[in-house]
Structures are given as C-alpha cells and as structure tokens.
Design an enzyme around this catalytic site. Structure first.
Site, PDB file in Angstrom:
ATOM      1  N   HIS A  69       0.816  -1.220   0.000  1.00 38.53           N
ATOM      2  CA  HIS A  69       0.000   0.000   0.000  1.00 38.53           C
ATOM      3  C   HIS A  69       0.853   1.277   0.000  1.00 38.53           C
ATOM      4  O   HIS A  69       0.761   2.063  -0.942  1.00 38.53           O
ATOM      5  CB  HIS A  69      -1.001  -0.033   1.159  1.00 38.53           C
ATOM      6  CG  HIS A  69      -1.663   1.281   1.439  1.00 38.53           C
ATOM      7  ND1 HIS A  69      -2.514   1.889   0.543  1.00 38.53           N
ATOM      8  CD2 HIS A  69      -1.573   2.126   2.489  1.00 38.53           C
ATOM      9  CE1 HIS A  69      -2.931   3.037   1.052  1.00 38.53           C
ATOM     10  NE2 HIS A  69      -2.371   3.202   2.220  1.00 38.53           N
ATOM     11  N   HIS A  94       3.787   6.976   5.322  1.00 35.37           N
ATOM     12  CA  HIS A  94       2.606   7.703   5.803  1.00 35.37           C
ATOM     13  C   HIS A  94       1.782   6.940   6.835  1.00 35.37           C
ATOM     14  O   HIS A  94       1.087   7.546   7.637  1.00 35.37           O
ATOM     15  CB  HIS A  94       1.722   8.174   4.638  1.00 35.37           C
ATOM     16  CG  HIS A  94       0.826   7.123   4.060  1.00 35.37           C
ATOM     17  ND1 HIS A  94       1.230   6.293   3.046  1.00 35.37           N
ATOM     18  CD2 HIS A  94      -0.449   6.765   4.364  1.00 35.37           C
ATOM     19  CE1 HIS A  94       0.229   5.473   2.746  1.00 35.37           C
ATOM     20  NE2 HIS A  94      -0.797   5.730   3.523  1.00 35.37           N
ATOM     21  N   GLU A  98       1.091   5.823  12.688  1.00 36.21           N
ATOM     22  CA  GLU A  98      -0.219   5.435  13.189  1.00 36.21           C
ATOM     23  C   GLU A  98      -0.316   3.935  13.451  1.00 36.21           C
ATOM     24  O   GLU A  98      -0.922   3.511  14.418  1.00 36.21           O
ATOM     25  CB  GLU A  98      -1.297   5.870  12.203  1.00 36.21           C
ATOM     26  CG  GLU A  98      -2.600   6.129  12.913  1.00 36.21           C
ATOM     27  CD  GLU A  98      -3.725   6.478  11.953  1.00 36.21           C
ATOM     28  OE1 GLU A  98      -3.442   6.724  10.768  1.00 36.21           O
ATOM     29  OE2 GLU A  98      -4.874   6.485  12.410  1.00 36.21           O
ATOM     30  N   ASP A  99       0.280   3.138  12.586  1.00 39.45           N
ATOM     31  CA  ASP A  99       0.026   1.694  12.643  1.00 39.45           C
ATOM     32  C   ASP A  99       1.186   0.840  13.156  1.00 39.45           C
ATOM     33  O   ASP A  99       1.011  -0.354  13.378  1.00 39.45           O
ATOM     34  CB  ASP A  99      -0.356   1.164  11.247  1.00 39.45           C
ATOM     35  CG  ASP A  99      -1.625   1.811  10.717  1.00 39.45           C
ATOM     36  OD1 ASP A  99      -2.387   2.342  11.554  1.00 39.45           O
ATOM     37  OD2 ASP A  99      -1.843   1.803   9.501  1.00 39.45           O
ATOM     38  N   ASP A 160      -3.246   8.339  -1.182  1.00 36.36           N
ATOM     39  CA  ASP A 160      -3.630   7.289  -0.249  1.00 36.36           C
ATOM     40  C   ASP A 160      -5.050   6.813  -0.567  1.00 36.36           C
ATOM     41  O   ASP A 160      -5.327   5.627  -0.701  1.00 36.36           O
ATOM     42  CB  ASP A 160      -3.549   7.874   1.174  1.00 36.36           C
ATOM     43  CG  ASP A 160      -3.894   6.866   2.257  1.00 36.36           C
ATOM     44  OD1 ASP A 160      -3.498   5.698   2.110  1.00 36.36           O
ATOM     45  OD2 ASP A 160      -4.552   7.260   3.235  1.00 36.36           O
ATOM     46  N   ASP A 280     -19.852  12.955 -28.138  1.00 38.92           N
ATOM     47  CA  ASP A 280     -18.493  13.292 -27.693  1.00 38.92           C
ATOM     48  C   ASP A 280     -17.999  12.334 -26.617  1.00 38.92           C
ATOM     49  O   ASP A 280     -17.690  12.727 -25.509  1.00 38.92           O
ATOM     50  CB  ASP A 280     -18.400  14.748 -27.223  1.00 38.92           C
ATOM     51  CG  ASP A 280     -19.502  15.091 -26.230  1.00 38.92           C
ATOM     52  OD1 ASP A 280     -20.409  14.273 -26.038  1.00 38.92           O
ATOM     53  OD2 ASP A 280     -19.430  16.177 -25.647  1.00 38.92           O
TER      54      ASP A 280
HETATM   55 MN    MN Z   1      -2.679   4.710   3.880  1.00 36.66          MN
END
Ligand code: MN
Length: 748
Positions: A69, A94, A98-99, A160, A280
C-alpha cells in the site's frame, strides 16, 4: 536483529532487502527518475526499508503484505503529483506512525524534520477525516489547508485514497459503499479543486464502479465494443492533419482516449440519451511538444478548420482566457464530411501538464477574501513562471510558497456533533452560538471548548470543538458587542441594546410624568423638546434615557420646568443656579439615589445570603445597622423598611403574613446613601467647614448639599455615602461640633 532495533538504531543502511523487495524498490526508483528531477536515492532506499520492516507481518484486506500500500501510494505521488522526493519518502512512511511502533522521533532522526512534519500532518488529518461529519467539500478543504501547514500532506492523502479505492473490492460491501460515497462527495471534488484531474477522474470511475456496478459495466462494455471503430476513426480523421503538420516540422502527440466512464454516464443521464447518441465520447487531443508556443496552437487550429467544418458555437479559447484553475487549451468541434462531430483540443506540452496534474489548481473561491485571491494570483503566476523556465530549485520553492496561510482570515470549528462551521478569525463562543441559532446566542451562559469550560469571550482557534451551555432566559450582555466578530452576533446584540435603551427611556419618561404630576405641572411635548436641547440632548428620548438610567436627575428637569412655568423663560446653561432647599426635590433625589444603591449582597434573607431581588423602601431609606424588616411585594421582590418606619408599622399590623426576616450581612462593601439635616446660625464659611469635616476628617463622599439660609438661620440637608449606621452617627457627631451648628438630625 529485532525489528525494533532495526527501526530505532539507524541500522537501516545495513539492512539487506531480499530479491522481491529489491525489485519493488527498483521499480519505485524508476518511476521517480521518470517524473522527478532531483532524487535523494539514499533517503528513498532507507524509507523503503523502514516501510517494509515496520509493516512486516501486517497484511491488507486483500491478503497482500501491507507495504504494498505505501509503496503504491508513493508511486502515485511520484507519477501523478510529482512535486519532489520528500513527498515520495513521506508517502512510503505515511502509515508508520499510526500503525507501527515507529515514532515521529524515529522519523525525525532518520529523515529530518520536514518528513516528520508531513507524516504528523497526514496522521492528524486522517483522524479529522474519520471523526467528522463532512458534508461540504469546500469548507472541508479549507480546514485541511489551514490545519495542514504543508500542502504535501493533502496531496499524499489523495494518493492514499486513490490506492484504497483501487483495492476497495477486498472490503465488505457496507464498508465499500461508505468509503466510495465519502470519496465521491469529498475527495473527488477536492481533487478537482486541486486541479488533479486525472486523480479526480479515476476516483469518480472507481466510486461509480463501487456504487452502481451494473451501469458502470454497461458503459465500460459499450466503450470497449466501440474501441476499434474509435481507433479507426481517429486514424482516418487525423491522417491529413498529421501530414500537414509534419510538412511544417511540428513536433506533436495525438491522443484519443475516451472520456472517463462516469462522465459519459452523467451525460447520458443529463441529456436523457442512450449511449449510442452521445457523440463526444472522446476528444482528439493534439499536444505540441516543447518548444512550441500558443501561436503554434492557432496554426494547428487553422489547419484543422481547413479540412473540416467547425461548429462556431462550440469553439472555446481557453488560451487567451484561461480557466480559473489555470487550464489552457483551444477547443473546437468540427464535422467530418460523413457528418460526424468530433471535439479537438489543441495545447502545448506545458498546458497539458497543468491540465492533467493541476499545478495551478483552482485556489480561488467565490467567497475568498481579497487577500486570498491575491495570494492565488501570485501562486498562479509563479507556476507559469516555473513552467516556462524550469529551475532545479523549483520544487522547493513550490513547497515553500504553499506554506502560506491562504485562509488566515477564517477559522474552522466544530459543533458537538462534528459539523463544521466557518467563523472569522477572532470569533468567540458568542459568535459560534449566534451562528448556530440566534436563540442559542441570546441564551448562552457558558461555553465548553474541547471539553473544558471557558469564558464566552475567549477567542476560538482553528479546529476547536465548541459546546454552548444555554439557560432558560435571555442572557444577552450588551458588553458582548466588543467580543464578537460576526455580523450576525453584532447586529443581534445591537438590536438588543436598542431595545433595552428604549425600555430605559420609557421608564425615564414614566418617572418624569409621575414627577410632573406630583408637582402639578403640565408641559407640552414641544416645550419639553426645548428643555432637552437646553440640557444638550438631541431628543426627549435621549433625555428620558438618561433619566431612566439615573444619569440625569429628574428633579433637575422638574426645577427648570417649574421655573419656566413661573418666569416664562428657559434658563440658558451658563446662568448660575442657586439651589435653595426644596423639600420635594431633595426627597426625590434621595429616593432615586437609594434606588440606585440596591445591591444583592447586603442582606441576609430568611437566614441566608440569597439572590432574591429586594429593594429599599423610599419612605425610610434603611442603611446597614438600622433595624430592618422585609415585606414581600406583589411582584415577588422584597421591600426593606426600617422597623420603626410608619409604613412598616402599618404593614406589620395589617399584612403580617408578608413579613420576611431580614438582617444585614457581615461584610458589606457597598455604600449607602444617608442624609442628615444640619440646623444652626448662618455665618461666612459655614458650608466650607461642613464639607471639610466630611471630606478631610471623615473621608466621606458627599452626594449633595442643599442649603437654605434665611434671616441669619442656616438649614442644610446633606446626603452622604456611608457604610452603615455607625458611620452616619460618627458624621452626625462631628457635624455637631462645627461652629454655629445647633442641631444635627438624621433626615429621612
Ligand atoms: Mn494509507
């Protein structure tokens, strides 16, 4: 070495990636090299290693290892947003703080402050996205911008979300629907605002696919079926044009990709037409490679219209007049000799970059302040400049310029249920209360900000969650006028002040009318206006207001009117006035003053200091130390009399059931008005001596002195501010000693 040790001890450089991971990393570096000018590959490698190690053992809903990811997010950032390598490094990491057990400190140690700040921002913003009810994309975007000091935070958030949408099929249906709706309502419009058109289109298609798979598949199938036909058509259409352009040495690229599926579906819906009738489905795009200019675009246009017939109404010149987001292109729709309509877009490479990746995104808002749009203009011209003359430090400048606070005139706060409200900077909970509902503003008693009680006048900050505590009654305070920043609150408070003033003026008028009635004089409104002018008031209304509020003594007006009635002229202001004793006038003054002095903390009623309303009887004007008694009046307030007062004696006999036990509180810091009558032989300097005794030796403030001196006799009534009865007694004793004074009495 343990995972924790690998992370903590900067041992990443020595960490060996296996073959598969090595390939993943190489792929990422390749994408970066293709799209970003300067890459710190060492940092990139370290970030990839940390990403892999810290997420090791974790899997996504698809069953894939988790690091897929962040790796994909990093690729999207490099490919679609391509600002700089810092944003790619931050993308890889990123989700770590947090994880995983990686801390912000670790990130700071390994990658520096900047990367740490971005990751901190991404983590916080994720929380905001998840916990708040966010209906308004635009307001929400402003909140994000104001909270995320660094624009890269928001851009990474888009990448993300894009990857999460690409892999949404692995989630349960309810979760899919929830995420897709949120993406459709929030992220897609935001991406559009940012000018990230490709990301926006893909997000919209993925949402469509999730929310209405049948329709999505239908349109997608139709497009596939028509693909061959489309390719053949574009080839036939373009061949003569291509030949012309090549003859003229043009360097160009032709694209004929269909519009995104959701936009075709939307068109079918809007025009109520079947797929076959949407003409179109795609536009032919001619992109002129560098160093072609906008003049060359016009030459291409001229060549096309030599071959095909243009439909004049469909012509758009976004080159001379770019769209607000900086989009530039020539659009024309032409008809082939077989009667088929086709849209052709002509632009330079630079214009195409802006159109797809939106560096000059739509930063301007309808409601934007002037400052905001100035900043925007600067930004757009800066982007143009950079694209015209690429410099190696351009990326850094780009980021720096974004650290401006675009919306410093506004703050965004939350209701207790998580709704967003926009307020001007400097707004207080009072503004917030009025913003919610005028009734809440009027009844606001206190405020809780982020769970803590704060004064209503405290300024709010971005992101504050505000809860207003209201009472049953209107609690509006006129002083709030200086503590509010919104028009709504200001105008309501002003209105309230006016209402209050009107009421006070009415009271003043009533006071005057009673006074006039008691003094048996009549005066026309016209004449009264003259008196108002004489006392320097604009209108009788203003005069009444001052009377009602106690700023102007009704007796002063009465005296003047009385004089006017006997002399027929109105005194001008500079005429010196003598003040002979007028029993009635003094008594009235005394009464008003006593009324003014009412205070909530002087009396113990039924054994306790309470907030019951009470006032002092005019007939006996009690002061602390006097023996007092209370009577409940019909309005519910308590009237305080001296026990010896004739009226009190009468009430005691007739209405004893209304009696309340009252006594004076111990520590009273209010002053009361007491009055004494001084009688003696008149002499020069008598008044001076009396006032000297009061102010110098007794440090007593005098409110008024009224003197009658007639045939050698002196009679004065002096009203003074006293603490209580002992103070008044002391005054009386001292006054008795003044030369010539024969008698000093308490005056009631
Ligand atoms: Mn993420």
């Amino acid at each position: 070495m343990s995972k924790a040790a690998t992370i903590k001890k900067n041992n990443l450089d020595g960490y060996e990636l296996d073959e598969t991971r090595r390939q993943d990393l190489d792929q990422l570096i390749e994408v970066c090299r293709a799209h970003i000018d300067h890459i710190d590959e060492e940092a990139l490698i370290r970030a990839f290693k940390l990403c892999y190690v810290s997420h090791e053992g974790m899997t996504r809903a698809s069953g894939e290892p988790y690091y897929f990811h962040p790796l994909e997010v990093a690729k999207i950032v490099a490919r679609e947003i391509n600002i700089d390598d810092v944003s790619v490094v931050a993308s890889l990491l990123h989700d770590t703080v947090e994880d995983t057990e990686v801390t912000l400190e670790d990130i700071k140690d390994l990658f520096g402050e900047q990367v740490a700040l971005i990751i901190d921002g991404v983590t916080k913003i994720t929380g905001v996205f998840e916990s708040r009810d966010t209906k308004q994309a635009e307001t929400f975007m402003k909140l994000l911008l104001s909270m995320a000091k660094d624009i890269r935070v928001v851009l990474i958030k888009f990448a993300d979300r894009l990857h999460n949408m690409r892999t949404i099929q692995h989630l349960k249906r309810e979760k899919r629907v929830k995420i897709a709706s949120e993406t459709k309502e929030l992220y897609a419009p935001l991406a559009h605002r940012f000018g990230l058109f490709r990301i926006k289109n893909e997000l919209e298609d993925l949402c469509f696919k999730t929310l209405d798979p049948t329709s999505y598949k239908f349109v997608a199938r139709k497009l596939r079926e028509k693909k061959e036909d489309r390719v053949r058509f574009i080839h036939e259409f373009m061949t003569p044009i291509e030949n012309e352009l090549k003859k003229l040495n043009f360097k160009f690229e032709i694209k004929g990709r269909p519009k995104h599926i959701f936009s075709i579906y939307r068109k079918m819906q809007r025009q109520q037409k079947p797929f076959e009738e949407i003409y179109d489905l795609f536009a032919i795009r001619i992109i002129l490679e560098d160093p072609h200019t906008k003049e060359d675009c016009w030459r291409v246009y001229s060549i096309i219209t030599d071959w095909y017939t243009p439909i004049p109404e469909r012509f758009r010149d976004f080159i001379s007049v770019p769209k607000a987001n900086g989009y530039q292109s020539l659009h024309t729709t032409v008809i082939t000799n077989k009667g088929r309509k086709v849209e052709v877009q002509i632009r330079t490479q630079r214009m195409n970059d802006i159109a797809e990746k939106g560096l000059a995104a739509h930063w301007k808002y309808k409601e934007g302040s002037k400052k905001g749009s100035e900043t925007l203009d600067k930004f757009v011209s800066w982007v143009r400049e950079v694209l015209d003359n690429p410099r190696p430090d351009a990326a850094t400048d780009f980021v720096k310029d974004f650290q401006l606070n675009l919306y410093k005139d506004e703050i965004y706060v939350f209701t207790p249920t998580g709704e967003i409200r926009t307020l001007p900077t400097g707004a207080t909970p009072i503004d917030f209360a009025f913003e919610i509902h005028s009734e809440i503003g009027e009844r606001a008693m206190a405020a809780k900000v982020n769970g803590k009680m704060v004064p209503l006048r405290q300024k709010l900050k971005n992101g504050d969650q505000v809860d207003i505590i209201t009472g049953n009654k209107i609690n509006l305070n006129p002083d709030w006028i200086d503590d509010v920043a919104t028009h709504k609150a200001k105008s309501r408070i002003r209105q309230f002040i006016k209402q209050k003033q009107r009421k006070v003026a009415e009271e003043g008028k009533e006071l005057w009318e009673k006074r006039a009635e008691r003094g048996k004089i009549e005066i026309s409104d016209q004449e009264l206006t003259k008196f108002a002018k004489r006392f320097k008031y604009e209108s009788t209304q203003e005069l009444f207001y001052d009377i009602g509020s106690g700023a102007f003594d009704v007796n002063e007006l009465f005296k003047e009117v009385k004089k006017f009635k006997s002399t027929g002229r109105i005194n001008s202001e500079d005429q010196q006035e003598t003040s002979p004793i007028d029993e009635e006038v003094i008594q009235e003054k005394y009464r008003n003053a006593a009324r003014e002095m009412g205070d909530g903390k002087a009396l113990i009623i039924n054994g306790e200091l309470s907030n019951v309303k009470y006032n002092y009887a005019n007939c006996c004007n009690p002061i602390p130390g006097d023996d007092v008694i209370g009577f409940i009046s019909r309005s519910g307030s308590i009237k305080i009399h001296r026990t010896l007062c004739n009226n009190a004696q009468h009430l005691l006999k007739t209405e004893s059931e209304r009696i309340v036990d009252v006594s004076w509180a111990k520590n009273i810091d209010t002053q009361f008005l007491g009055a004494v009558k001084v009688i003696g032989g008149d002499r020069v300097g008598m008044i001076n001596d009396i006032t000297d005794v009061l102010s110098k030796s007794l440090e007593t403030n005098m409110k008024s002195i009224n003197v009658n001196s007639d045939s050698g006799m002196f009679e004065g009534i002096i009203t003074v501010y006293v603490d209580g009865i002992s103070h008044l007694n002391k005054i009386m004793k001292r006054l008795e000693k003044v030369e010539g004074v024969k008698n000093v009495l308490r005056y009631e």
